[in-house]
Motif scaffolding. Structure first.
Motif, PDB file in Angstrom:
ATOM      1  N   SER A   1     118.631  27.819  49.575  1.00  0.00           N
ATOM      2  CA  SER A   1     118.067  26.532  49.148  1.00  0.00           C
ATOM      3  C   SER A   1     116.544  26.602  49.102  1.00  0.00           C
ATOM      4  CB  SER A   1     118.520  25.410  50.081  1.00  0.00           C
ATOM      5  OG  SER A   1     118.024  25.588  51.394  1.00  0.00           O
ATOM      6  N   ASN A   2     115.948  27.274  50.094  1.00  0.00           N
ATOM      7  CA  ASN A   2     114.501  27.445  50.088  1.00  0.00           C
ATOM      8  C   ASN A   2     114.059  28.307  48.909  1.00  0.00           C
ATOM      9  OD1 ASN A   2     114.548  26.025  52.487  1.00  0.00           O
ATOM     10  ND2 ASN A   2     114.289  27.815  53.785  1.00  0.00           N
ATOM     11  N   GLN A   3     114.810  29.383  48.662  1.00  0.00           N
ATOM     12  CA  GLN A   3     114.425  30.305  47.596  1.00  0.00           C
ATOM     13  C   GLN A   3     114.490  29.650  46.223  1.00  0.00           C
ATOM     14  OE1 GLN A   3     113.478  33.502  49.041  1.00  0.00           O
ATOM     15  NE2 GLN A   3     112.276  33.135  47.204  1.00  0.00           N
ATOM     16  N   LEU A   4     115.524  28.856  45.988  1.00  0.00           N
ATOM     17  CA  LEU A   4     115.637  28.167  44.705  1.00  0.00           C
ATOM     18  C   LEU A   4     114.569  27.084  44.568  1.00  0.00           C
ATOM     19  CD1 LEU A   4     119.516  27.961  44.325  1.00  0.00           C
ATOM     20  CD2 LEU A   4     117.923  29.084  42.749  1.00  0.00           C
ATOM     21  N   SER A   5     114.158  26.498  45.673  1.00  0.00           N
ATOM     22  CA  SER A   5     113.077  25.509  45.626  1.00  0.00           C
ATOM     23  C   SER A   5     111.749  26.190  45.296  1.00  0.00           C
ATOM     24  CB  SER A   5     112.985  24.767  46.966  1.00  0.00           C
ATOM     25  OG  SER A   5     114.177  24.060  47.226  1.00  0.00           O
ATOM     26  N   PHE A   6     111.503  27.350  45.910  1.00  0.00           N
ATOM     27  CA  PHE A   6     110.304  28.111  45.550  1.00  0.00           C
ATOM     28  C   PHE A   6     110.346  28.523  44.073  1.00  0.00           C
ATOM     29  CE2 PHE A   6     109.871  29.299  50.220  1.00  0.00           C
ATOM     30  CZ  PHE A   6     108.674  28.622  50.393  1.00  0.00           C
ATOM     31  N   ALA A   7     111.543  28.858  43.581  1.00  0.00           N
ATOM     32  CA  ALA A   7     111.691  29.235  42.174  1.00  0.00           C
ATOM     33  C   ALA A   7     111.306  28.072  41.270  1.00  0.00           C
ATOM     34  CB  ALA A   7     113.126  29.686  41.893  1.00  0.00           C
ATOM     35  N   ALA A   8     111.769  26.864  41.607  1.00  0.00           N
ATOM     36  CA  ALA A   8     111.421  25.681  40.816  1.00  0.00           C
ATOM     37  C   ALA A   8     109.922  25.441  40.830  1.00  0.00           C
ATOM     38  CB  ALA A   8     112.160  24.459  41.359  1.00  0.00           C
ATOM     39  N   TYR A   9     109.302  25.631  41.996  1.00  0.00           N
ATOM     40  CA  TYR A   9     107.842  25.483  42.070  1.00  0.00           C
ATOM     41  C   TYR A   9     107.145  26.482  41.155  1.00  0.00           C
ATOM     42  CZ  TYR A   9     103.124  26.432  43.546  1.00  0.00           C
ATOM     43  OH  TYR A   9     101.775  26.672  43.519  1.00  0.00           O
ATOM     44  N   ASN A  10     107.564  27.733  41.204  1.00  0.00           N
ATOM     45  CA  ASN A  10     106.892  28.762  40.401  1.00  0.00           C
ATOM     46  C   ASN A  10     107.126  28.578  38.900  1.00  0.00           C
ATOM     47  OD1 ASN A  10     105.432  30.438  42.277  1.00  0.00           O
ATOM     48  ND2 ASN A  10     107.420  31.037  43.124  1.00  0.00           N
TER      49      ASN A  10
ATOM     50  N   PRO B   1     103.838  27.389  33.391  1.00  0.00           N
ATOM     51  CA  PRO B   1     104.581  26.968  32.189  1.00  0.00           C
ATOM     52  C   PRO B   1     104.914  28.108  31.232  1.00  0.00           C
ATOM     53  CG  PRO B   1     102.761  25.468  32.644  1.00  0.00           C
ATOM     54  CD  PRO B   1     102.601  26.629  33.573  1.00  0.00           C
ATOM     55  N   GLU B   2     104.011  29.090  31.089  1.00  0.00           N
ATOM     56  CA  GLU B   2     104.275  30.201  30.166  1.00  0.00           C
ATOM     57  C   GLU B   2     105.417  31.076  30.654  1.00  0.00           C
ATOM     58  OE1 GLU B   2     101.757  31.706  33.384  1.00  0.00           O
ATOM     59  OE2 GLU B   2     101.717  29.864  32.181  1.00  0.00           O
ATOM     60  N   ILE B   3     105.513  31.262  31.978  1.00  0.00           N
ATOM     61  CA  ILE B   3     106.629  32.011  32.566  1.00  0.00           C
ATOM     62  C   ILE B   3     107.917  31.212  32.410  1.00  0.00           C
ATOM     63  CG2 ILE B   3     107.596  32.866  34.743  1.00  0.00           C
ATOM     64  CD1 ILE B   3     104.747  33.611  35.584  1.00  0.00           C
ATOM     65  N   GLN B   4     107.838  29.905  32.636  1.00  0.00           N
ATOM     66  CA  GLN B   4     109.001  29.036  32.485  1.00  0.00           C
ATOM     67  C   GLN B   4     109.552  29.124  31.061  1.00  0.00           C
ATOM     68  OE1 GLN B   4     110.095  24.240  32.499  1.00  0.00           O
ATOM     69  NE2 GLN B   4     108.253  24.937  33.531  1.00  0.00           N
ATOM     70  N   GLU B   5     108.674  29.086  30.065  1.00  0.00           N
ATOM     71  CA  GLU B   5     109.135  29.101  28.680  1.00  0.00           C
ATOM     72  C   GLU B   5     109.775  30.438  28.326  1.00  0.00           C
ATOM     73  OE1 GLU B   5     110.330  27.673  25.262  1.00  0.00           O
ATOM     74  OE2 GLU B   5     109.427  26.503  26.885  1.00  0.00           O
TER      75      GLU B   5
ATOM     76  N   MET C   1     120.977  27.755  33.907  1.00  0.00           N
ATOM     77  CA  MET C   1     121.524  26.432  33.612  1.00  0.00           C
ATOM     78  C   MET C   1     120.441  25.365  33.730  1.00  0.00           C
ATOM     79  SD  MET C   1     125.319  26.576  35.419  1.00  0.00           S
ATOM     80  CE  MET C   1     125.808  24.978  34.746  1.00  0.00           C
ATOM     81  N   LEU C   2     119.594  25.478  34.745  1.00  0.00           N
ATOM     82  CA  LEU C   2     118.484  24.540  34.933  1.00  0.00           C
ATOM     83  C   LEU C   2     117.499  24.622  33.768  1.00  0.00           C
ATOM     84  CD1 LEU C   2     116.939  22.598  36.989  1.00  0.00           C
ATOM     85  CD2 LEU C   2     115.713  24.669  37.704  1.00  0.00           C
ATOM     86  N   LEU C   3     117.143  25.837  33.374  1.00  0.00           N
ATOM     87  CA  LEU C   3     116.144  26.035  32.317  1.00  0.00           C
ATOM     88  C   LEU C   3     116.631  25.522  30.962  1.00  0.00           C
ATOM     89  CD1 LEU C   3     115.016  29.580  33.431  1.00  0.00           C
ATOM     90  CD2 LEU C   3     113.471  27.622  33.180  1.00  0.00           C
ATOM     91  N   ARG C   4     117.913  25.673  30.688  1.00  0.00           N
ATOM     92  CA  ARG C   4     118.446  25.192  29.414  1.00  0.00           C
ATOM     93  C   ARG C   4     118.399  23.666  29.326  1.00  0.00           C
ATOM     94  NH1 ARG C   4     123.262  25.264  28.286  1.00  0.00           N
ATOM     95  NH2 ARG C   4     123.193  25.446  26.005  1.00  0.00           N
ATOM     96  N   LYS C   5     118.567  23.001  30.447  1.00  0.00           N
ATOM     97  CA  LYS C   5     118.709  21.541  30.400  1.00  0.00           C
ATOM     98  C   LYS C   5     117.410  20.784  30.654  1.00  0.00           C
ATOM     99  CE  LYS C   5     121.816  17.811  31.524  1.00  0.00           C
ATOM    100  NZ  LYS C   5     123.186  17.479  31.945  1.00  0.00           N
ATOM    101  N   TYR C   6     116.494  21.366  31.443  1.00  0.00           N
ATOM    102  CA  TYR C   6     115.301  20.613  31.846  1.00  0.00           C
ATOM    103  C   TYR C   6     114.020  21.433  31.677  1.00  0.00           C
ATOM    104  CZ  TYR C   6     118.835  17.808  34.319  1.00  0.00           C
ATOM    105  OH  TYR C   6     119.938  17.049  34.636  1.00  0.00           O
ATOM    106  N   GLU C   7     112.925  20.689  31.448  1.00  0.00           N
ATOM    107  CA  GLU C   7     111.590  21.249  31.558  1.00  0.00           C
ATOM    108  C   GLU C   7     111.013  20.778  32.888  1.00  0.00           C
ATOM    109  OE1 GLU C   7     109.407  19.950  28.168  1.00  0.00           O
ATOM    110  OE2 GLU C   7     110.637  21.092  26.739  1.00  0.00           O
ATOM    111  N   LEU C   8     110.395  21.690  33.626  1.00  0.00           N
ATOM    112  CA  LEU C   8     109.910  21.392  34.971  1.00  0.00           C
ATOM    113  C   LEU C   8     108.389  21.316  34.991  1.00  0.00           C
ATOM    114  CD1 LEU C   8     112.539  23.411  35.153  1.00  0.00           C
ATOM    115  CD2 LEU C   8     112.048  23.376  37.586  1.00  0.00           C
TER     116      LEU C   8
ATOM    117  N   ASP D   1     103.649  37.203  39.299  1.00  0.00           N
ATOM    118  CA  ASP D   1     103.731  37.994  38.064  1.00  0.00           C
ATOM    119  C   ASP D   1     105.066  38.733  37.987  1.00  0.00           C
ATOM    120  OD1 ASP D   1     103.327  39.483  35.804  1.00  0.00           O
ATOM    121  OD2 ASP D   1     101.849  40.838  36.696  1.00  0.00           O
ATOM    122  N   PRO D   2     106.051  38.170  37.277  1.00  0.00           N
ATOM    123  CA  PRO D   2     107.361  38.829  37.143  1.00  0.00           C
ATOM    124  C   PRO D   2     107.288  40.206  36.484  1.00  0.00           C
ATOM    125  CG  PRO D   2     107.510  36.535  36.464  1.00  0.00           C
ATOM    126  CD  PRO D   2     106.057  36.839  36.631  1.00  0.00           C
ATOM    127  N   GLU D   3     106.220  40.464  35.707  1.00  0.00           N
ATOM    128  CA  GLU D   3     106.099  41.743  35.012  1.00  0.00           C
ATOM    129  C   GLU D   3     105.969  42.926  35.967  1.00  0.00           C
ATOM    130  OE1 GLU D   3     106.497  42.008  31.809  1.00  0.00           O
ATOM    131  OE2 GLU D   3     106.463  39.858  31.322  1.00  0.00           O
TER     132      GLU D   3
END
Length: 534
Positions: free
Chosen positions: A340-349, A354-358, A494-501, A448-450
């Motif tokens: 739960s913590n890890q997915l919350s950190f993921a949402a924050y990042n 925004p460029e990584i999110q897209e 699933m989150l990324l397809r449905k919502y912009e954060l 930096d995911p790269e």
């Protein structure tokens, strides 16, 4: 010395008696003074033991005692503690070792991958430390019994033999997807304002581990006020108090001074009784299934408790009800709290970049399509998300939930990268400090995911030793690693397809994520603004 020996030989009981009698008379008349002196020297000895590094460890750089203590008791964000205290201490030697007084006493902390690899792979030389009096702490009662994370040698191997088949067979991808759809229904009720993202992730992972772990539905997503959700959250919140993590004796000896912690123990007793009842009923259900020859679920969808009991029936070993209870609770830590913590950190990042999110969203759409409905990824599709997997790995490095591994203790005198470590010394591998060490990672505080592109920085650094360690390494690597990664790989696309954060304008996390906790960290009061795409 000779004179002293002669004087000692000249003494007899009759000559000593008057002296003893005089001493006792003085004690009766000056008792308060004697007690004060004894207390003073007792406190002095304890203070000296706590604040001074033992002589056998003084050749290793020290993280200053009082600044470290102040950081803990003031609930300072862990990254602040690291940047001001532990990372500077680790830089005092090329080996990256430092000592600090923590929950295990004076402990050697490891912040270099070469030394970390030796500690994590040589389990005979660095076995897990005995839980000792921590067994009576809240977390000790919850998970520090005879379970996989804390056993050594033949006992650990016997339990791993039972647990391995269960984790290899259990991958409830559809469950994760269905719970995600259920969570989206809650999101959609809150879109007019920032949503309490971390709170909702706690509820999502609680339902996931409850059903996947032992076929118990907390119904946390739909009903956060149910007795079991409130009880479990009370226990989890009490776990994260760094004061009791670093000073367990406060909880084991002085619990009456901390009524909230005492109440958490009451809640834990009720929770553990419930687990025992579930184990009892599960044994009865499996016995009835064996008699009738009927099974109700496919292999992949069967809960971990069922699969462990089936593994025992297949001759892989036997776990007592007590061992099953402690292991289920240990799985809770990895399958619920940390995820739960890890997915919350993921949402924050995602929201903060925004460029990584897209880029991650484009991959999710390419894989699952852009039809305006929820799509649950298949097992094959989970392996076809290179960028999202890179994002997950960087999230685990940059904002890993676990800041350190469970402590080991040296079985004999040894050395780490040429530094002498005496026998019976507690040793801890600092995950946060390794993941944010400037002498290892390039610009480690940048997300930096790269870094994790095939053949990139992460692959090159792996040659040095253990440089990426969110789940530990070696034989004792977290058995729930694939389970947790599957949860993240299902939820994020699933989150990324449905919502912009995005982050709210007044977010406390505008400059960087603010953390709670010590050994396990979470984002503090994380609010996320969601905008529906369909």
């Amino acid at each position: 010395m000779t004179a002293l020996a002669n004087l000692t030989r000249s003494l007899s009981p009759s000559s000593i008696a008057p002296f003893i009698n005089k001493l006792m008379e003085n004690y009766k008349t000056r008792r308060p003074m004697y007690i004060s002196v004894i207390l003073f020297f007792g406190i002095y000895l304890i203070f000296n033991k706590i604040t001074r590094v033992p002589a056998r460890l003084r050749h290793i750089p020290q993280a200053k005692f009082f600044p470290y203590l102040k950081s803990i008791i003031s609930f300072e964000s862990y990254d602040e503690t690291a940047s001001k205290i532990t990372l500077p201490a680790s830089k005092k030697s090329k080996e990256g070792l430092y000592v600090v007084f923590d929950a295990y006493g004076w402990t050697v902390h490891v912040t270099r991958p070469e030394a970390a690899k030796k500690v994590l792979f040589k389990t005979d030389l660095f076995p897990k430390i005995s839980t000792g009096d921590r067994r009576e702490t809240l977390f000790g009662r919850f998970a520090m019994g005879p379970s996989l994370p804390f056993l050594n040698g033949p006992q650990w191997k016997a339990q791993r033999k039972v647990a391995n088949p269960a984790f290899h067979r259990s991958m409830p991808i559809n469950l994760f997807g269905e719970l995600t759809q259920k969570l989206f229904n809650q999101y959609d009720k809150m879109l007019d304002k920032p949503i309490p993202f971390h709170e909702l992730m706690i509820r999502w992972t609680l339902d996931a581990i409850g059903i996947a772990g032992f076929d118990f539905d907390f119904n946390a997503i739909d009903d956060p006020t149910s007795v079991w959700v409130v009880r479990y959250n009370t226990i989890m919140k009490a776990f994260s108090n760094p004061l009791f993590v670093v000073f367990p004796s406060l909880e084991t000896r002085w619990i009456s001074l901390f009524p909230k912690q005492k109440q958490a123990h009451v809640e834990l007793t009720a929770f553990l009784n419930n687990i025992q009842e579930i184990i009892k009923k599960k044994r009865e259900t499996l016995a009835n299934e064996e008699l009738s020859g009927a099974t109700t679920k496919k292999q992949n969808d069967r809960d971990l408790l069922t699969l462990m009991l089936e593994a025992s029936a297949e001759g892989n070993g036997t776990l007592t009800d007590e061992e099953l209870q402690y292991n289920l609770c240990a799985f809770f830590t990895g399958g619920h709290d940390t995820t739960s913590n890890q997915l919350s950190f993921a949402a924050y990042n995602l929201a903060a970049n925004p460029e990584i999110q897209e880029k991650a969203r484009e991959e999710a759409i390419r894989l699952l399509g852009d039809e305006p409905k929820d799509i649950i990824p298949s097992a094959d599709q989970l392996r076809e998300m290179p960028y999202i997997n890179m994002f997950i790995k960087e999230n685990l490095r940059h904002n890993g939930t676990a800041t350190m591994v469970f402590a080991r203790k040296t079985e004999e005198d040894t050395d780490l990268e040429g530094v002498f470590i005496p026998k019976d010394t507690p040793v801890v591998v600092d995950l946060y400090e390794i993941h944010h060490n400037e002498s290892i990672w390039t610009n480690p505080f940048k997300f930096d995911p790269e870094r994790f592109v095939p053949g990139g920085e992460a692959d090159q650094l792996a040659k040095m030793g253990s440089t990426w360690l969110p789940f530990g390494n070696g034989q004792r690597i977290c058995i729930g690693m694939n389970f947790s990664l599957a949860e993240q790989r299902v939820f994020l696309p699933m989150l990324l397809r449905k919502y912009e954060l995005s982050l709210p304008e007044n977010s406390i996390h505008k400059d960087k994520v603010v953390m709670n906790g010590y050994g396990v960290v979470s984002p503090k009061d994380l609010q996320i603004t969601l905008k529906r795409r369909y």
